[in-house]
Design an enzyme around this catalytic site. Structure first.
Site, PDB file in Angstrom:
ATOM      1  N   ALA A 265     119.768  -5.134  35.040  1.00 14.15           N
ATOM      2  CA  ALA A 265     120.655  -4.017  34.713  1.00 14.15           C
ATOM      3  C   ALA A 265     120.744  -2.976  35.429  1.00 14.15           C
ATOM      4  O   ALA A 265     122.046  -2.186  35.509  1.00 14.15           O
ATOM      5  CB  ALA A 265     120.332  -3.415  33.412  1.00 14.15           C
TER       6      ALA A 265
ATOM      7  N   TYR B 109     102.202  12.311  28.974  1.00  7.84           N
ATOM      8  CA  TYR B 109     103.492  12.095  28.495  1.00  7.84           C
ATOM      9  C   TYR B 109     104.551  13.058  28.696  1.00  7.84           C
ATOM     10  O   TYR B 109     104.977  12.951  29.833  1.00  7.84           O
ATOM     11  CB  TYR B 109     103.430  11.487  27.086  1.00  7.84           C
ATOM     12  CG  TYR B 109     104.846  10.423  26.886  1.00  7.84           C
ATOM     13  CD1 TYR B 109     104.917   9.215  26.982  1.00  7.84           C
ATOM     14  CD2 TYR B 109     106.100  11.476  26.494  1.00  7.84           C
ATOM     15  CE1 TYR B 109     105.969   8.480  27.053  1.00  7.84           C
ATOM     16  CE2 TYR B 109     107.145  10.573  26.410  1.00  7.84           C
ATOM     17  CZ  TYR B 109     107.348   9.268  26.735  1.00  7.84           C
ATOM     18  OH  TYR B 109     108.362   8.481  26.538  1.00  7.84           O
TER      19      TYR B 109
ATOM     20  N   LYS C 225     112.079  11.711  31.219  1.00  4.55           N
ATOM     21  CA  LYS C 225     113.000  12.202  29.976  1.00  4.55           C
ATOM     22  C   LYS C 225     113.428  13.301  30.179  1.00  4.55           C
ATOM     23  O   LYS C 225     114.420  13.344  29.333  1.00  4.55           O
ATOM     24  CB  LYS C 225     111.972  11.915  28.733  1.00  4.55           C
ATOM     25  CG  LYS C 225     111.111  10.606  28.660  1.00  4.55           C
ATOM     26  CD  LYS C 225     112.000   9.441  28.278  1.00  4.55           C
ATOM     27  CE  LYS C 225     111.205   8.348  28.152  1.00  4.55           C
ATOM     28  NZ  LYS C 225     112.389   7.197  27.792  1.00  4.55           N
TER      29      LYS C 225
END
Length: 400
Positions: free
Chosen positions: A114, A239, A248
């Protein structure tokens, strides 16, 4: 025909083979759980990137069953060879395609990278020929590497803290038996952080939206969503405050750039903060297995929100059946059940002495291990693993 007797080949949190029947059964179980409730009328067109696993798969199935979507799903899976099975996502996709056909639906599955411009071109041509403008673009890609289509450079993501070393308890399994270990990570350097943003940030998402816009394939009221995660302060150092968190943040900033730039007056872009889940992507993150197991102990089965629960919720919000649940940064939040203060307080108590928590209640760890194995088609209820399984299953559409 290639009927084989298969046993799992496992190393820690990596299983290098999958079970066709078990993988197909997981897709069928998810299909049954999320539907049907498709409304009458025009079927919306959806493009789902990352359609074979995790939240992408859950959103695909919830969209098919609840909204009657038609369109294209893109995944990058590996076929079977004489020596190895296909990937679990390959078998799940084949099973979903059969279910869609049986249900009278119209969805095409493309097996290709993709991130590549050639895939964008192929998918855009397919949309233009068969489906028309896109109403919903779901971006749920997770990969350890990405080739920049502009430069040809291959970027590799890393899972590391930023600024300071990270030491944390972790959950290990020795022959399926849970035990507490320790993980030690050195901080990422600037190049590693930048590479992780290149792979997991919003650059590719923006390329897909621009490609749709340039091809006049943005439907009226177009909405695109990209999956994100915040999680607990317990896991934040590795994270949200680490390299993945930097990616993110870029993803979430990209939503704002799309909303005020390319999509201004033409559509909307949101990041979706989902809750904790056992996925192939999440099991690669140190300490997440332990945190998720303890969270499961706190919430139990009744309080846990599965990926399909959250997918159904998200589709209801996107279609206007429910009001959007937005935070102060404009992100759609599906994780309130996880981050509720009382829940997090209890998880922190267990985290303070995870060995004692595990000894007192091993149910969460056992559940996590079972869920992890099911990602590859193993330990699925109702599947007979003593009989041979057909490994050479055909991909149900285009592949490259």
């Amino acid at each position: 025909m290639s009927i084989q007797q298969i046993t799992p080949k496992q190393r820690g949190y990596l299983i290098v083979n999958s079970h066709p029947t078990g993988s197909e059964a997981t897709a069928d179980r998810l299909w049954q759980r999320v539907g049907p409730a498709a409304p009458a009328g025009r079927a919306p067109v959806a493009l789902v990137l990352g359609a074979s696993a995790g939240y992408g798969l859950a959103l695909l199935l919830a969209g098919l069953r609840r909204q009657g979507i038609r369109g294209v799903g893109v995944a990058y899976e590996t076929p079977a060879t004489e020596r190895r099975t296909a990937t679990a996502g390959w078998y799940r996709t084949a099973a979903v395609a059969d279910l869609v056909e049986r249900d009278g639906g119209d969805f095409t599955f493309v097996n290709a990278d993709a991130y590549a411009d050639a895939t964008r071109t192929e998918v855009l041509e397919l949309l233009a020929e068969r489906y028309g403008p896109v109403d919903y673009l779901v971006y749920s890609l997770a990969s350890p590497r990405r080739t920049d289509p502009a430069t040809g450079e291959v970027h590799h993501s890393v899972i590391k803290p930023l600024g300071s070393p990270y030491t944390s308890p972790s959950l290990l399994f020795e022959d399926g038996a849970p035990q507490i270990g320790t993980v030690d990570l050195t901080p990422a350097d600037e190049a590693e952080q930048a590479a992780t943003v290149k792979v997991m940030g919003g650059e590719d998402w923006q390329l897909w939206v621009r490609a749709l816009a340039d091809s006049d394939l943005l439907g009226p009221g177009f909405i695109t969503v990209a999956l994100s995660y915040v999680g607990s302060e317990i896991t934040a150092p590795v994270y949200r405050q680490g390299t993945i968190g930097a990616a993110k943040e870029h993803l979430e900033a990209s939503a704002g750039e799309l909303q005020t730039g390319l999509l201004a007056g033409r559509g909307r872009a949101f990041t979706v903060v989902a809750g904790a889940a056992v996925t192939q992507a999440s099991t690669a993150i140190p300490s997440i297995a332990l945190y998720t197991s303890l969270l499961r102990n706190v919430l139990g089965e009744d309080g846990w929100r599965t990926t399909d629960d959250q997918a159904v919720d998200l589709w209801e919000q996107l279609t206007g059946a429910k009001e959007l649940t937005l935070d102060e940064r404009g992100r759609i939040r599906l994780d309130g059940w996880e981050l509720e203060a009382g829940v997090q307080d209890r998880v922190r108590e267990l985290w303070a002495d995870p060995a004692a928590a595990l000894a007192a209640d091993p149910a969460g760890a056992a559940w996590f291990y079972n869920q992890f194995r099911q990602l590859y088609g193993w330990d699925v209820p109702g599947v007979d693993y003593t009989t041979g399984a057909e490994t050479a299953v055909a991909w149900p559409g285009r592949q490259r």
